[in-house]
Design a protein around this motif. Structure first.
Motif, mmCIF file in Angstrom:
data_model
loop_
_atom_site.group_PDB
_atom_site.id
_atom_site.type_symbol
_atom_site.label_atom_id
_atom_site.label_comp_id
_atom_site.label_asym_id
_atom_site.label_seq_id
_atom_site.Cartn_x
_atom_site.Cartn_y
_atom_site.Cartn_z
ATOM 1 N N TYR A 1 50.670 32.529 49.663
ATOM 2 C CA TYR A 1 50.623 33.990 49.718
ATOM 3 C C TYR A 1 51.043 34.502 51.093
ATOM 4 O O TYR A 1 51.783 35.472 51.199
ATOM 5 C CB TYR A 1 49.218 34.495 49.367
ATOM 6 C CG TYR A 1 49.088 35.976 49.607
ATOM 7 C CD1 TYR A 1 49.722 36.884 48.772
ATOM 8 C CD2 TYR A 1 48.377 36.461 50.705
ATOM 9 C CE1 TYR A 1 49.645 38.248 49.015
ATOM 10 C CE2 TYR A 1 48.292 37.817 50.946
ATOM 11 C CZ TYR A 1 48.931 38.702 50.103
ATOM 12 O OH TYR A 1 48.854 40.046 50.350
ATOM 13 N N ASP B 1 51.214 34.778 37.516
ATOM 14 C CA ASP B 1 51.093 35.678 38.668
ATOM 15 C C ASP B 1 49.673 36.212 38.893
ATOM 16 O O ASP B 1 49.465 37.149 39.650
ATOM 17 C CB ASP B 1 52.092 36.832 38.549
ATOM 18 C CG ASP B 1 51.874 37.692 37.312
ATOM 19 O OD1 ASP B 1 50.949 37.390 36.521
ATOM 20 O OD2 ASP B 1 52.628 38.663 37.128
ATOM 21 N N THR B 2 48.673 35.585 38.249
ATOM 22 C CA THR B 2 47.266 35.922 38.492
ATOM 23 C C THR B 2 46.515 34.623 38.748
ATOM 24 O O THR B 2 46.497 33.734 37.887
ATOM 25 C CB THR B 2 46.658 36.673 37.286
ATOM 26 O OG1 THR B 2 47.372 37.918 37.123
ATOM 27 C CG2 THR B 2 45.180 36.964 37.501
ATOM 28 N N GLU C 1 43.831 31.653 45.196
ATOM 29 C CA GLU C 1 44.479 30.745 46.141
ATOM 30 C C GLU C 1 43.523 30.500 47.300
ATOM 31 O O GLU C 1 43.015 31.459 47.893
ATOM 32 C CB GLU C 1 45.781 31.364 46.651
ATOM 33 C CG GLU C 1 46.499 30.518 47.676
ATOM 34 C CD GLU C 1 47.826 31.133 48.113
ATOM 35 O OE1 GLU C 1 48.146 31.024 49.306
ATOM 36 O OE2 GLU C 1 48.542 31.724 47.274
ATOM 37 N N TYR D 1 42.410 34.080 48.631
ATOM 38 C CA TYR D 1 43.146 35.248 48.163
ATOM 39 C C TYR D 1 43.054 35.271 46.639
ATOM 40 O O TYR D 1 43.257 34.244 45.998
ATOM 41 C CB TYR D 1 44.617 35.176 48.556
ATOM 42 C CG TYR D 1 44.846 34.899 50.016
ATOM 43 C CD1 TYR D 1 44.745 35.912 50.957
ATOM 44 C CD2 TYR D 1 45.158 33.609 50.458
ATOM 45 C CE1 TYR D 1 44.941 35.651 52.309
ATOM 46 C CE2 TYR D 1 45.361 33.341 51.799
ATOM 47 C CZ TYR D 1 45.253 34.363 52.725
ATOM 48 O OH TYR D 1 45.450 34.100 54.051
ATOM 49 N N TYR D 2 42.759 36.427 46.080
ATOM 50 C CA TYR D 2 42.861 36.576 44.627
ATOM 51 C C TYR D 2 44.065 37.463 44.364
ATOM 52 O O TYR D 2 44.110 38.622 44.797
ATOM 53 C CB TYR D 2 41.594 37.186 44.021
ATOM 54 C CG TYR D 2 41.746 37.413 42.534
ATOM 55 C CD1 TYR D 2 41.994 36.347 41.670
ATOM 56 C CD2 TYR D 2 41.675 38.694 42.002
ATOM 57 C CE1 TYR D 2 42.150 36.548 40.312
ATOM 58 C CE2 TYR D 2 41.821 38.902 40.639
ATOM 59 C CZ TYR D 2 42.070 37.819 39.811
ATOM 60 O OH TYR D 2 42.241 38.023 38.453
ATOM 61 N N ILE D 3 45.040 36.900 43.686
ATOM 62 C CA ILE D 3 46.273 37.603 43.357
ATOM 63 C C ILE D 3 46.206 37.969 41.883
ATOM 64 O O ILE D 3 46.010 37.105 41.027
ATOM 65 C CB ILE D 3 47.509 36.702 43.631
ATOM 66 C CG1 ILE D 3 47.461 36.099 45.047
ATOM 67 C CG2 ILE D 3 48.797 37.467 43.372
ATOM 68 C CD1 ILE D 3 47.408 37.089 46.178
ATOM 69 N N GLU D 4 46.366 39.246 41.600
ATOM 70 C CA GLU D 4 46.319 39.722 40.217
ATOM 71 C C GLU D 4 47.634 40.425 39.904
ATOM 72 O O GLU D 4 48.028 41.358 40.601
ATOM 73 C CB GLU D 4 45.144 40.681 40.046
ATOM 74 C CG GLU D 4 44.895 41.101 38.618
ATOM 75 C CD GLU D 4 43.588 41.869 38.488
ATOM 76 O OE1 GLU D 4 42.813 41.523 37.603
ATOM 77 O OE2 GLU D 4 43.364 42.795 39.305
ATOM 78 N N GLY E 1 50.529 39.497 40.538
ATOM 79 C CA GLY E 1 51.443 39.398 41.669
ATOM 80 C C GLY E 1 51.036 40.179 42.908
ATOM 81 O O GLY E 1 51.746 40.162 43.907
ATOM 82 N N LYS E 2 49.891 40.870 42.872
ATOM 83 C CA LYS E 2 49.468 41.677 44.019
ATOM 84 C C LYS E 2 48.099 41.227 44.510
ATOM 85 O O LYS E 2 47.232 40.854 43.730
ATOM 86 C CB LYS E 2 49.412 43.152 43.627
ATOM 87 C CG LYS E 2 50.780 43.691 43.272
ATOM 88 C CD LYS E 2 50.748 45.163 43.027
ATOM 89 C CE LYS E 2 52.187 45.595 42.838
ATOM 90 N NZ LYS E 2 52.416 46.657 41.998
ATOM 91 N N LEU E 3 47.903 41.325 45.825
ATOM 92 C CA LEU E 3 46.618 40.955 46.423
ATOM 93 C C LEU E 3 45.523 41.899 45.944
ATOM 94 O O LEU E 3 45.614 43.110 46.115
ATOM 95 C CB LEU E 3 46.715 40.991 47.948
ATOM 96 C CG LEU E 3 45.446 40.610 48.708
ATOM 97 C CD1 LEU E 3 45.103 39.138 48.477
ATOM 98 C CD2 LEU E 3 45.617 40.887 50.204
ATOM 99 N N GLN F 1 40.638 39.442 49.339
ATOM 100 C CA GLN F 1 40.863 38.467 50.406
ATOM 101 C C GLN F 1 39.553 38.284 51.151
ATOM 102 O O GLN F 1 38.840 39.250 51.394
ATOM 103 C CB GLN F 1 41.948 38.981 51.353
ATOM 104 C CG GLN F 1 42.170 38.125 52.572
ATOM 105 C CD GLN F 1 43.289 38.688 53.455
ATOM 106 O OE1 GLN F 1 44.224 39.307 52.989
ATOM 107 N NE2 GLN F 1 43.160 38.468 54.754
#
Length: 193
Positions: free
Chosen positions: A17, A72-73, A76, A85-88, A90-92, A95
């Motif tokens: 990320y 994309d969810t 990380e 980091y939690y990406i949902e 494709g977006k942060l 954190q």
């Protein structure tokens, strides 16, 4: 075809990320070509003289193509920098600093690609010489999980080198509560050094 398209049990390249690349040891979340079904399909194509581009027939598929096939969810965990980091989509979305497995006592948190397989609020974690209550438990591999650690006053930095966890990913309680509401069983978890 299998040598080209199979990704199961092969080391993966992960685009982090925050930038850069991590190599993650093999796991069981990749693609496997169904060799028998694919051979039959290729025979049919050749016999009929068809020209085409197509994807192979798979007996097991990953969760998407690209960045280690997880979609994309995902969660990380950068073990070297002690960040989650939690990406949902494709977006942060979240954190936080974390504390992972204690290096000094060889309780390293494993580098891997896995999924959350169990979630529970209010659980007592038990080990050989401890029993600890946590409010939010998100298990991702064997006895490892993401959880709050109310006994810690600090997270991040180099705490994990001498005062880390037994291998779990310790989080501040408020961040664990937030994450618990966002993820579900099956959410990918990517951990790397």
């Amino acid at each position: 075809l299998s040598d080209t398209f199979n990704t199961d049990h092969k080391d993966r390249t992960w685009k982090k990320y925050k930038g850069g690349i991590a190599q993650i040891p093999s796991n069981e979340k990749g693609y496997i070509v169904d060799e028998e079904a694919e051979a039959e399909e290729l025979k049919k194509i050749i016999r009929n003289g068809w020209k085409q581009q197509r994807k192979p027939i798979y007996s097991q598929e990953g969760k998407g193509h690209g960045n280690a096939e997880v979609g994309d969810t995902y969660v990380e965990v950068d073990l070297g920098n002690q960040k989650l980091y939690y990406i949902e989509n494709g977006k942060l979305a979240l954190q936080t600093d974390v504390v992972t497995g204690c290096k000094r006592y060889h309780n390293d948190t494993p580098s891997m690609i896995t999924d959350i397989y169990f979630m529970q609020e209010g659980r007592t974690l038990r080990g050989e010489n401890y029993a600890t209550f946590v409010y939010y438990w998100m298990a991702f591999y064997n006895h490892y999980g993401l959880h709050d650690a109310t006994w810690r006053s600090k997270f991040g930095g180099d705490i994990y080198l001498t005062d880390g966890s037994h291998g779990c990913v310790n989080m501040p309680k408020d961040k664990a509560a937030e994450l618990y509401q966002m993820v579900h069983v099956g959410t990918p978890v990517i951990l790397y050094e």
